[in-house]
Design a protein around this motif. Structure first.
Motif, PDB file in Angstrom:
ATOM      1  N   LEU A  58       0.807  -1.208   0.000  1.00  0.00           N
ATOM      2  CA  LEU A  58       0.000   0.000   0.000  1.00  0.00           C
ATOM      3  C   LEU A  58       0.844   1.264   0.000  1.00  0.00           C
ATOM      4  O   LEU A  58       1.973   1.286   0.504  1.00  0.00           O
ATOM      5  N   ARG A  59       0.257   2.295  -0.553  1.00  0.00           N
ATOM      6  CA  ARG A  59       0.747   3.663  -0.351  1.00  0.00           C
ATOM      7  C   ARG A  59      -0.368   4.392   0.391  1.00  0.00           C
ATOM      8  O   ARG A  59      -1.504   4.454  -0.078  1.00  0.00           O
ATOM      9  N   VAL A  60      -0.055   4.907   1.553  1.00  0.00           N
ATOM     10  CA  VAL A  60      -1.043   5.590   2.382  1.00  0.00           C
ATOM     11  C   VAL A  60      -0.700   7.074   2.423  1.00  0.00           C
ATOM     12  O   VAL A  60       0.435   7.450   2.763  1.00  0.00           O
ATOM     13  N   THR A  61      -1.655   7.899   2.062  1.00  0.00           N
ATOM     14  CA  THR A  61      -1.471   9.346   2.061  1.00  0.00           C
ATOM     15  C   THR A  61      -2.340   9.956   3.145  1.00  0.00           C
ATOM     16  O   THR A  61      -3.556   9.738   3.183  1.00  0.00           O
ATOM     17  N   GLN A  62      -1.714  10.718   4.028  1.00  0.00           N
ATOM     18  CA  GLN A  62      -2.439  11.375   5.115  1.00  0.00           C
ATOM     19  C   GLN A  62      -2.162  12.864   5.090  1.00  0.00           C
ATOM     20  O   GLN A  62      -1.088  13.304   4.667  1.00  0.00           O
ATOM     21  N   ASP A  63      -3.139  13.626   5.529  1.00  0.00           N
ATOM     22  CA  ASP A  63      -3.005  15.084   5.588  1.00  0.00           C
ATOM     23  C   ASP A  63      -2.807  15.528   7.026  1.00  0.00           C
ATOM     24  O   ASP A  63      -3.617  15.212   7.896  1.00  0.00           O
ATOM     25  N   TYR A  64      -1.724  16.244   7.261  1.00  0.00           N
ATOM     26  CA  TYR A  64      -1.460  16.823   8.572  1.00  0.00           C
ATOM     27  C   TYR A  64      -1.251  18.320   8.414  1.00  0.00           C
ATOM     28  O   TYR A  64      -0.254  18.755   7.842  1.00  0.00           O
ATOM     29  N   ASN A  65      -2.245  19.091   8.907  1.00  0.00           N
ATOM     30  CA  ASN A  65      -2.130  20.555   8.809  1.00  0.00           C
ATOM     31  C   ASN A  65      -1.828  20.999   7.383  1.00  0.00           C
ATOM     32  O   ASN A  65      -0.910  21.787   7.140  1.00  0.00           O
ATOM     33  N   ASN A  66      -2.603  20.445   6.435  1.00  0.00           N
ATOM     34  CA  ASN A  66      -2.469  20.779   5.007  1.00  0.00           C
ATOM     35  C   ASN A  66      -1.155  20.322   4.396  1.00  0.00           C
ATOM     36  O   ASN A  66      -0.793  20.762   3.317  1.00  0.00           O
ATOM     37  N   GLU A  67      -0.447  19.456   5.093  1.00  0.00           N
ATOM     38  CA  GLU A  67       0.769  18.863   4.537  1.00  0.00           C
ATOM     39  C   GLU A  67       0.561  17.368   4.381  1.00  0.00           C
ATOM     40  O   GLU A  67       0.045  16.713   5.290  1.00  0.00           O
ATOM     41  N   LYS A  68       0.965  16.824   3.235  1.00  0.00           N
ATOM     42  CA  LYS A  68       0.756  15.405   2.969  1.00  0.00           C
ATOM     43  C   LYS A  68       1.913  14.568   3.498  1.00  0.00           C
ATOM     44  O   LYS A  68       3.075  14.902   3.305  1.00  0.00           O
ATOM     45  N   LYS A  69       1.555  13.504   4.167  1.00  0.00           N
ATOM     46  CA  LYS A  69       2.531  12.531   4.636  1.00  0.00           C
ATOM     47  C   LYS A  69       2.248  11.222   3.916  1.00  0.00           C
ATOM     48  O   LYS A  69       1.117  10.745   3.930  1.00  0.00           O
ATOM     49  N   VAL A  70       3.269  10.656   3.269  1.00  0.00           N
ATOM     50  CA  VAL A  70       3.088   9.433   2.490  1.00  0.00           C
ATOM     51  C   VAL A  70       3.986   8.336   3.048  1.00  0.00           C
ATOM     52  O   VAL A  70       5.166   8.566   3.324  1.00  0.00           O
ATOM     53  N   MET A  71       3.405   7.160   3.243  1.00  0.00           N
ATOM     54  CA  MET A  71       4.199   6.015   3.675  1.00  0.00           C
ATOM     55  C   MET A  71       3.783   4.790   2.868  1.00  0.00           C
ATOM     56  O   MET A  71       2.666   4.717   2.364  1.00  0.00           O
ATOM     57  N   THR A  72       4.718   3.856   2.725  1.00  0.00           N
ATOM     58  CA  THR A  72       4.431   2.624   1.993  1.00  0.00           C
ATOM     59  C   THR A  72       4.735   1.430   2.875  1.00  0.00           C
ATOM     60  O   THR A  72       5.528   1.503   3.810  1.00  0.00           O
ATOM     61  N   GLY A  73       4.085   0.339   2.567  1.00  0.00           N
ATOM     62  CA  GLY A  73       4.299  -0.878   3.327  1.00  0.00           C
ATOM     63  C   GLY A  73       3.267  -1.922   2.948  1.00  0.00           C
ATOM     64  O   GLY A  73       2.518  -1.752   1.984  1.00  0.00           O
ATOM     65  N   VAL A  74       3.230  -2.998   3.713  1.00  0.00           N
ATOM     66  CA  VAL A  74       2.313  -4.108   3.451  1.00  0.00           C
ATOM     67  C   VAL A  74       1.218  -4.127   4.505  1.00  0.00           C
ATOM     68  O   VAL A  74       1.491  -4.020   5.700  1.00  0.00           O
ATOM     69  N   ASN A 125      10.863  -0.638   6.761  1.00  0.00           N
ATOM     70  CA  ASN A 125      11.873  -0.796   7.811  1.00  0.00           C
ATOM     71  C   ASN A 125      11.438  -1.767   8.911  1.00  0.00           C
ATOM     72  O   ASN A 125      12.112  -1.941   9.913  1.00  0.00           O
ATOM     73  N   GLY A 126      10.276  -2.404   8.703  1.00  0.00           N
ATOM     74  CA  GLY A 126       9.786  -3.384   9.663  1.00  0.00           C
ATOM     75  C   GLY A 126       8.868  -2.819  10.725  1.00  0.00           C
ATOM     76  O   GLY A 126       8.196  -3.563  11.440  1.00  0.00           O
ATOM     77  N   LYS A 127       8.816  -1.503  10.837  1.00  0.00           N
ATOM     78  CA  LYS A 127       7.977  -0.871  11.846  1.00  0.00           C
ATOM     79  C   LYS A 127       6.503  -1.009  11.482  1.00  0.00           C
ATOM     80  O   LYS A 127       6.120  -0.870  10.329  1.00  0.00           O
ATOM     81  N   ILE A 128       5.674  -1.273  12.489  1.00  0.00           N
ATOM     82  CA  ILE A 128       4.234  -1.361  12.287  1.00  0.00           C
ATOM     83  C   ILE A 128       3.608  -0.014  12.621  1.00  0.00           C
ATOM     84  O   ILE A 128       3.737   0.488  13.739  1.00  0.00           O
ATOM     85  N   SER A 129       2.940   0.574  11.649  1.00  0.00           N
ATOM     86  CA  SER A 129       2.237   1.835  11.868  1.00  0.00           C
ATOM     87  C   SER A 129       0.751   1.557  12.016  1.00  0.00           C
ATOM     88  O   SER A 129       0.187   0.725  11.307  1.00  0.00           O
ATOM     89  N   THR A 130       0.111   2.267  12.928  1.00  0.00           N
ATOM     90  CA  THR A 130      -1.322   2.142  13.167  1.00  0.00           C
ATOM     91  C   THR A 130      -2.013   3.346  12.549  1.00  0.00           C
ATOM     92  O   THR A 130      -1.716   4.482  12.907  1.00  0.00           O
ATOM     93  N   LEU A 131      -2.931   3.100  11.624  1.00  0.00           N
ATOM     94  CA  LEU A 131      -3.545   4.177  10.866  1.00  0.00           C
ATOM     95  C   LEU A 131      -5.027   4.323  11.209  1.00  0.00           C
ATOM     96  O   LEU A 131      -5.792   3.362  11.129  1.00  0.00           O
ATOM     97  N   PHE A 132      -5.404   5.536  11.602  1.00  0.00           N
ATOM     98  CA  PHE A 132      -6.794   5.831  11.910  1.00  0.00           C
ATOM     99  C   PHE A 132      -7.549   6.253  10.651  1.00  0.00           C
ATOM    100  O   PHE A 132      -8.736   6.011  10.513  1.00  0.00           O
ATOM    101  N   THR A 133      -6.843   6.897   9.742  1.00  0.00           N
ATOM    102  CA  THR A 133      -7.473   7.384   8.516  1.00  0.00           C
ATOM    103  C   THR A 133      -6.396   7.572   7.465  1.00  0.00           C
ATOM    104  O   THR A 133      -5.199   7.529   7.754  1.00  0.00           O
ATOM    105  N   GLY A 134      -6.813   7.806   6.231  1.00  0.00           N
ATOM    106  CA  GLY A 134      -5.853   8.031   5.158  1.00  0.00           C
ATOM    107  C   GLY A 134      -6.358   7.462   3.850  1.00  0.00           C
ATOM    108  O   GLY A 134      -7.211   6.571   3.818  1.00  0.00           O
ATOM    109  N   ARG A 135      -5.830   7.997   2.762  1.00  0.00           N
ATOM    110  CA  ARG A 135      -6.160   7.478   1.441  1.00  0.00           C
ATOM    111  C   ARG A 135      -5.304   6.249   1.182  1.00  0.00           C
ATOM    112  O   ARG A 135      -4.085   6.262   1.370  1.00  0.00           O
TER     113      ARG A 135
END
Length: 323
Positions: free
Chosen positions: A276-292, A308-318
């Motif tokens: 996945l590519r997950v795009t999130q908006d923080y204060n009108n700035e886009k943060k993009v991360m990729t992973g499985v 990098n092996g880190k598990i991110s927990t996502l509440f929302t995002g494209r």
């Protein structure tokens, strides 16, 4: 409310009303509950043949051609609404007889079944095998595959149904929740760059899927809308019961109902194992991360294992599936 044109005796206990057209079944039901036209202490179901201003998540539009299901169910609640509810609803909808029948036929033909896409959609991603095959043949040394990953080409989601959950308040107090479902039965809107509103998905209908499954479904007819209203209402009532069980269980420290839900959801998770590519908006700035994608947590949040092996927990995002 628009004039009543049909009443379903089979759904009478749920106070079912059917109208020819509604601006939005969710909006209409909420307005009637808030102005006292409908009793907020009982369940209500509103269905419409079409909507003139159908709504999806985050204020997006929901195109509503005739031939599909547009259903909103109101249910009183006495506990806070959590992110698990939309996933529970998705799971119960996926257990409807019509979906189970179609999935059995899809799997028998080696095709991807309909699943639940976090956080509020039903549908599937087409197999990536053809894409990988194309890439493998284009460059024996694998450089084309590396290039594709770097370009992050996206795989559209084939969207069959969407879920819109909205709380209902009176005098500043939460009294219930409206569960809105749009299910493409006979018509799948043709989405343009404008009407897809930036989302990487395509609309698909049950009729489209039946056509793909021919001749397996030659003897199988699409259920009529009345049957689908019944199946869907039953699924939504089951979802609310399940949600209440989780809420009651939580303070006890036991996790029987939660564990059972997470196990069943994992089997229907349309994102499981996809990149996945997950795009999130923080204060009108886009943060993009990729992973499985690696499932959801106990709060209904998406779990993403980054490179990098880190598990991110996502509440929302494209969410975009990349290959």
């Amino acid at each position: 409310m628009p004039p009543l044109i049909n009443f379903s005796p089979a759904l009478s206990e749920l106070n079912h009303r059917h109208v020819a057209s509604s601006a939005s079944t969710n909006s209409e039901l909420i307005a009637a509950l808030q102005d006292g036209t409908l009793d907020a202490a009982t369940v209500h179901v509103l269905t419409a043949e079409t909507q003139s201003a159908g709504r999806g998540q985050h204020g997006r539009s929901w195109q509503s051609p005739r031939g599909n299901v547009y259903l909103s169910l109101y249910h009183p609640v006495h506990m806070p609404i959590s992110g698990l509810l939309s996933l529970i609803i998705g799971l119960e909808l996926a257990k409807m007889p019509v979906i189970q029948t179609v999935n059995g036929q899809l799997q028998a033909q080696g095709l991807t079944p309909i699943g639940v896409k976090w956080a509020n959609d039903l549908g599937f991603y087409q197999s990536q095998a053809s894409h990988h095959s194309e890439l493998a043949h284009s460059a024996p040394d694998g450089s084309a595959l590396d290039s594709a990953i770097s370009l992050q080409r996206t795989l559209p989601f084939q969207k069959l149904a969407g879920i819109l959950i909205e709380p209902v308040t009176k005098s500043g107090k939460l009294v219930g929740v409206v569960l809105g479902i749009g299910l493409n039965v006979k018509a799948a809107p043709t989405l343009t760059a404008q009407t897809s509103e930036g989302m990487s998905y395509q609309a698909i209908s049950l009729q489209d899927i039946y056509a793909v499954l021919q001749p397996a479904t030659q003897a199988t007819r699409l259920p009529d809308l009345q049957t689908l209203y019944q199946q869907m209402s039953k699924a939504l009532m089951a979802a609310m019961t399940r949600f209440e069980h989780l809420a009651i269980e939580k303070p006890t420290g036991h996790t029987y109902y939660l564990d059972r839900f997470l196990q069943q959801f994992a089997a229907m998770d349309a994102l499981a194992g996809l990149r996945l590519r997950v795009t999130q908006d923080y204060n009108n700035e886009k943060k993009v991360m990729t992973g499985v994608a690696c499932g959801v947590d106990t709060h209904g949040c998406l779990q993403l294992q980054q490179d990098n092996g880190k598990i991110s927990t996502l509440f929302t995002g494209r969410i975009d599936v990349i290959y």
